[in-house]
Design an enzyme around this catalytic site. Structure first.
Site, PDB file in Angstrom:
ATOM      1  CG  ASP A  33     -34.277  92.174  -7.892  1.00 33.51           C
ATOM      2  OD1 ASP A  33     -34.007  92.593  -6.737  1.00 33.51           O
ATOM      3  OD2 ASP A  33     -33.459  91.547  -8.596  1.00 33.51           O
ATOM      4  CD  GLU A  85     -40.274 120.000 -12.993  1.00 34.16           C
ATOM      5  OE1 GLU A  85     -41.035 119.476 -13.815  1.00 34.16           O
ATOM      6  OE2 GLU A  85     -39.036 119.843 -13.005  1.00 34.16           O
ATOM      7  CB  CYS A 117     -35.069 119.728 -13.347  1.00 37.09           C
ATOM      8  SG  CYS A 117     -36.270 118.414 -13.196  1.00 37.09           S
ATOM      9  CB  THR A 160     -36.870 108.600  -9.908  1.00 30.33           C
ATOM     10  OG1 THR A 160     -38.008 109.157 -10.599  1.00 30.33           O
ATOM     11  CG2 THR A 160     -36.412 107.374 -10.661  1.00 30.33           C
ATOM     12  CB  SER A 208     -36.075 112.180 -20.230  1.00 30.95           C
ATOM     13  OG  SER A 208     -35.873 111.052 -19.418  1.00 30.95           O
ATOM     14  CG  HIS A 242     -31.224 117.584 -12.985  1.00 28.75           C
ATOM     15  ND1 HIS A 242     -31.901 117.770 -11.799  1.00 28.75           N
ATOM     16  CD2 HIS A 242     -32.089 116.957 -13.824  1.00 28.75           C
ATOM     17  CE1 HIS A 242     -33.120 117.293 -11.925  1.00 28.75           C
ATOM     18  NE2 HIS A 242     -33.255 116.796 -13.138  1.00 28.75           N
ATOM     19  CE  LYS A 251     -27.870 103.876 -18.193  1.00 31.97           C
ATOM     20  NZ  LYS A 251     -28.863 103.131 -18.888  1.00 31.97           N
ATOM     21  CG  ASN A 287     -35.927 114.333  -9.665  1.00 39.04           C
ATOM     22  OD1 ASN A 287     -35.316 115.376  -9.439  1.00 39.04           O
ATOM     23  ND2 ASN A 287     -36.423 114.036 -10.852  1.00 39.04           N
ATOM     24  CB  SER A 317     -37.717 117.701 -19.352  1.00 37.11           C
ATOM     25  OG  SER A 317     -37.010 116.607 -18.830  1.00 37.11           O
TER      26      SER A 317
HETATM   27  N1  COA Z   1     -31.093  94.311 -10.741  1.00 35.09           N
HETATM   28  C1  COA Z   1     -30.255  95.287 -11.115  1.00 35.09           C
HETATM   29  N2  COA Z   1     -30.531  96.171 -12.127  1.00 35.09           N
HETATM   30  C2  COA Z   1     -31.706  96.024 -12.748  1.00 35.09           C
HETATM   31  C3  COA Z   1     -32.624  95.028 -12.409  1.00 35.09           C
HETATM   32  C4  COA Z   1     -32.281  94.136 -11.342  1.00 35.09           C
HETATM   33  N3  COA Z   1     -33.097  93.165 -10.942  1.00 35.09           N
HETATM   34  N4  COA Z   1     -33.707  95.140 -13.217  1.00 35.09           N
HETATM   35  C5  COA Z   1     -33.477  96.195 -14.040  1.00 35.09           C
HETATM   36  N5  COA Z   1     -32.262  96.715 -13.766  1.00 35.09           N
HETATM   37  C6  COA Z   1     -31.620  97.885 -14.391  1.00 35.09           C
HETATM   38  C7  COA Z   1     -31.759  97.919 -15.895  1.00 35.09           C
HETATM   39  O1  COA Z   1     -30.757  97.116 -16.519  1.00 35.09           O
HETATM   40  C8  COA Z   1     -31.596  99.393 -16.172  1.00 35.09           C
HETATM   41  O2  COA Z   1     -30.240  99.738 -16.086  1.00 35.09           O
HETATM   42  P1  COA Z   1     -29.462 100.240 -17.392  1.00 35.09           P
HETATM   43  O3  COA Z   1     -30.278 101.376 -17.956  1.00 35.09           O
HETATM   44  O4  COA Z   1     -28.143 100.675 -16.892  1.00 35.09           O
HETATM   45  O5  COA Z   1     -29.420  99.076 -18.299  1.00 35.09           O
HETATM   46  C9  COA Z   1     -32.278 100.034 -14.978  1.00 35.09           C
HETATM   47  O6  COA Z   1     -32.337  99.034 -13.966  1.00 35.09           O
HETATM   48  C10 COA Z   1     -33.687 100.535 -15.252  1.00 35.09           C
HETATM   49  O7  COA Z   1     -34.402  99.481 -15.850  1.00 35.09           O
HETATM   50  P2  COA Z   1     -35.492  99.762 -16.979  1.00 35.09           P
HETATM   51  O8  COA Z   1     -36.075  98.476 -17.411  1.00 35.09           O
HETATM   52  O9  COA Z   1     -34.927 100.676 -18.011  1.00 35.09           O
HETATM   53  O10 COA Z   1     -36.568 100.557 -16.098  1.00 35.09           O
HETATM   54  P3  COA Z   1     -37.956 101.161 -16.479  1.00 35.09           P
HETATM   55  O11 COA Z   1     -38.401 100.766 -17.820  1.00 35.09           O
HETATM   56  O12 COA Z   1     -38.843 100.874 -15.324  1.00 35.09           O
HETATM   57  O13 COA Z   1     -37.729 102.739 -16.562  1.00 35.09           O
HETATM   58  C11 COA Z   1     -36.840 104.902 -16.286  1.00 35.09           C
HETATM   59  C12 COA Z   1     -36.653 103.407 -15.977  1.00 35.09           C
HETATM   60  C13 COA Z   1     -35.581 105.619 -15.992  1.00 35.09           C
HETATM   61  C14 COA Z   1     -37.126 105.102 -17.770  1.00 35.09           C
HETATM   62  C15 COA Z   1     -37.962 105.418 -15.414  1.00 35.09           C
HETATM   63  O14 COA Z   1     -37.561 105.283 -14.087  1.00 35.09           O
HETATM   64  C16 COA Z   1     -38.302 106.862 -15.686  1.00 35.09           C
HETATM   65  O15 COA Z   1     -39.034 107.179 -16.604  1.00 35.09           O
HETATM   66  N6  COA Z   1     -37.829 107.734 -14.830  1.00 35.09           N
HETATM   67  C17 COA Z   1     -38.061 109.128 -14.921  1.00 35.09           C
HETATM   68  C18 COA Z   1     -37.155 109.746 -15.962  1.00 35.09           C
HETATM   69  C19 COA Z   1     -36.840 111.128 -15.581  1.00 35.09           C
HETATM   70  O16 COA Z   1     -36.735 111.444 -14.415  1.00 35.09           O
HETATM   71  N7  COA Z   1     -36.685 111.980 -16.542  1.00 35.09           N
HETATM   72  C20 COA Z   1     -36.431 113.362 -16.212  1.00 35.09           C
HETATM   73  C21 COA Z   1     -35.313 113.791 -16.954  1.00 35.09           C
HETATM   74  S1  COA Z   1     -34.557 115.077 -16.197  1.00 35.09           S
END
Ligand code: COA
Length: 367
Positions: A33, A85, A117, A160, A208, A242, A251, A287, A317
């Site tokens: 979605d 990086e 980062c 991202t 993270s 960042h 958050k 990002n 990180s």
């Molecule tokens: N409509 C609206 N929101 C939706 C949705 C939909 N259909 N489906 C999921 N979401 C929301 C979830 O509720 C969640 O929001 P919340 O955290 O506020 O509850 C968000 O979208 C992400 O969903 P999630 O299931 O947690 O996604 P994921 O398991 O695919 O992973 C990350 C998300 C962030 C963990 C992943 O993108 C990631 O690893 N990113 C890289 C992290 C990073 O950059 N770290 C570096 C640190 S500097």
């Protein structure tokens, strides 16, 4: 401690690559979605490097633009430092690739800084501290944060992704002063890492996020100390963070608000008025690791009146973080670097997800 008067950011240059993908198109081929990427993560577009572009190309582009707005001569550059990086080599610093393109050699300290980062911020701090220490003997530094953020195909981090570079000439503070005092926090963790030889990062997404929130809360607590948090935050016109993806910043700001004893409404007002407006370019670039914070700061600085103050929270990180305070100089208001971003966004091609997959055909099945 007082801010040094004659040192700061003298000019800024930004470079984004000439290709981008909408996260909605990515969602389509991933069978997800699109609201998950746009609303759930707060993402919009992923800047992509076509063939022939990499972190060095971006760094050179940003550096050229920063140098073109600086009123000094290249012979005055005594340091070139790149935070990244996306290193091309385990030994040869990215700064050498950049210096080669720019024709910079001689009595220059040239090196690369790595701390995920956070590397760009460390590079900037080192250049400022080099000037403040007197070791620069009046010379200027060219500081660049440049990265290409790619994850393994179908990884949770794929929406991202992004790319971009921000360069600074550190010399007289025409664009901005940076306060000598900063507020740092570090704690060893494996939240996001890329072992030697591994093409794409390994990420513990939730960890993270927890590390980032802890670091942000700790740095803001350190800055506020036992003063009144509302009046301290009230001194600042904007707060850049960042930006791995905008929801992470939402958050982190909630964690900061809780740490400082703000009500949910006060935290939301702080986010809506001082944080969210700084992420306009981040949503178009995705990002860009070391450059992500500085893209947000560059956006926030443009149009600021002399003396207006900004916060910059850097996170890398591993993990390490630092909160900086910046004051707009007399050239901030005209924000010459806005032209870089506007030109790059206007000139870039929004590609199809199919073209994106073609671009990444060598990455199939690779970590
Ligand atoms: N409509 C609206 N929101 C939706 C949705 C939909 N259909 N489906 C999921 N979401 C929301 C979830 O509720 C969640 O929001 P919340 O955290 O506020 O509850 C968000 O979208 C992400 O969903 P999630 O299931 O947690 O996604 P994921 O398991 O695919 O992973 C990350 C998300 C962030 C963990 C992943 O993108 C990631 O690893 N990113 C890289 C992290 C990073 O950059 N770290 C570096 C640190 S500097």
């Amino acid at each position: 401690m007082a801010t040094s008067n004659r040192t700061g950011i003298a000019s800024i240059g930004v470079q984004l690559p000439p290709l981008a993908l909408s996260v909605e198109d990515l969602a389509r081929i991933r069978g997800v979605d699109p609201n998950k990427f746009t609303v759930g993560l707060g993402c919009r577009e992923i800047a992509l490097c076509p063939e022939g572009w990499d972190a060095a190309t971006l760094a050179v582009g940003a550096a050229r633009r920063a140098l073109s707005r600086w009123n000094g001569d290249l012979s005055r550059i005594g340091m070139i430092v790149v935070g990244t990086e996306s290193a091309k080599d385990m030994s040869r610093p990215l700064s050498a690739f950049v210096a080669e393109e720019l024709g910079l050699s001689g009595a220059i300290r040239s090196y690369e800084v790595k701390h995920a980062c956070y590397g760009g911020t460390l590079a900037l701090r080192q250049a400022l501290e080099w000037r403040w220490s007197g070791a620069a003997r009046g010379k200027a530094a060219l500081v660049i944060a440049s990265d290409v953020a790619l994850y393994a195909l179908e990884d949770g981090g794929e929406p991202t992704q992004g790319a971009g570079a921000v360069a600074f000439v550190v010399d007289e503070p025409h664009v901005a002063h940076v306060d000598v005092d900063t507020y740092a926090y570090a704690e060893p963790a494996f939240d996001f890492w890329r072992p030697v030889g591994q093409l794409f990062p390994s990420v513990q997404g939730q960890l993270s996020l927890d590390c980032y929130k802890k670091a942000a809360a700790s740095c803001f607590r350190e800055m506020v100390g036992d003063r009144d948090a509302r009046s301290v935050l009230g001194e600042y016109h904007s707060a850049s963070f960042h930006v791995p993806f905008p929801k992470m910043v939402v958050k982190a700001v909630q964690a900061v608000g809780e740490e400082l004893g703000l009500s949910a409404e006060e935290t939301k007002t702080f986010f809506d008025s001082k944080v969210d407006p700084t992420m306009v370019w981040n949503r178009r670039a995705g990002n860009c690791y070391t450059a992500a914070l500085w893209l947000s700061v560059a956006h926030a600085l443009a149009g600021r009146k002399t003396g207006e103050k900004l916060l910059a929270f850097s996170y890398g990180s591993g993990f390490g973080a630092e909160l900086l305070s910046i004051t707009a100089g007399e050239l901030a208001e005209q924000g010459a670097w806005v032209a870089d971003v506007e030109a790059d966004l206007a000139g870039r091609t929004l590609c199809s997800a199919e073209r994106y997959l073609e671009l990444r055909k060598d990455h199939v099945g690779k970590k």
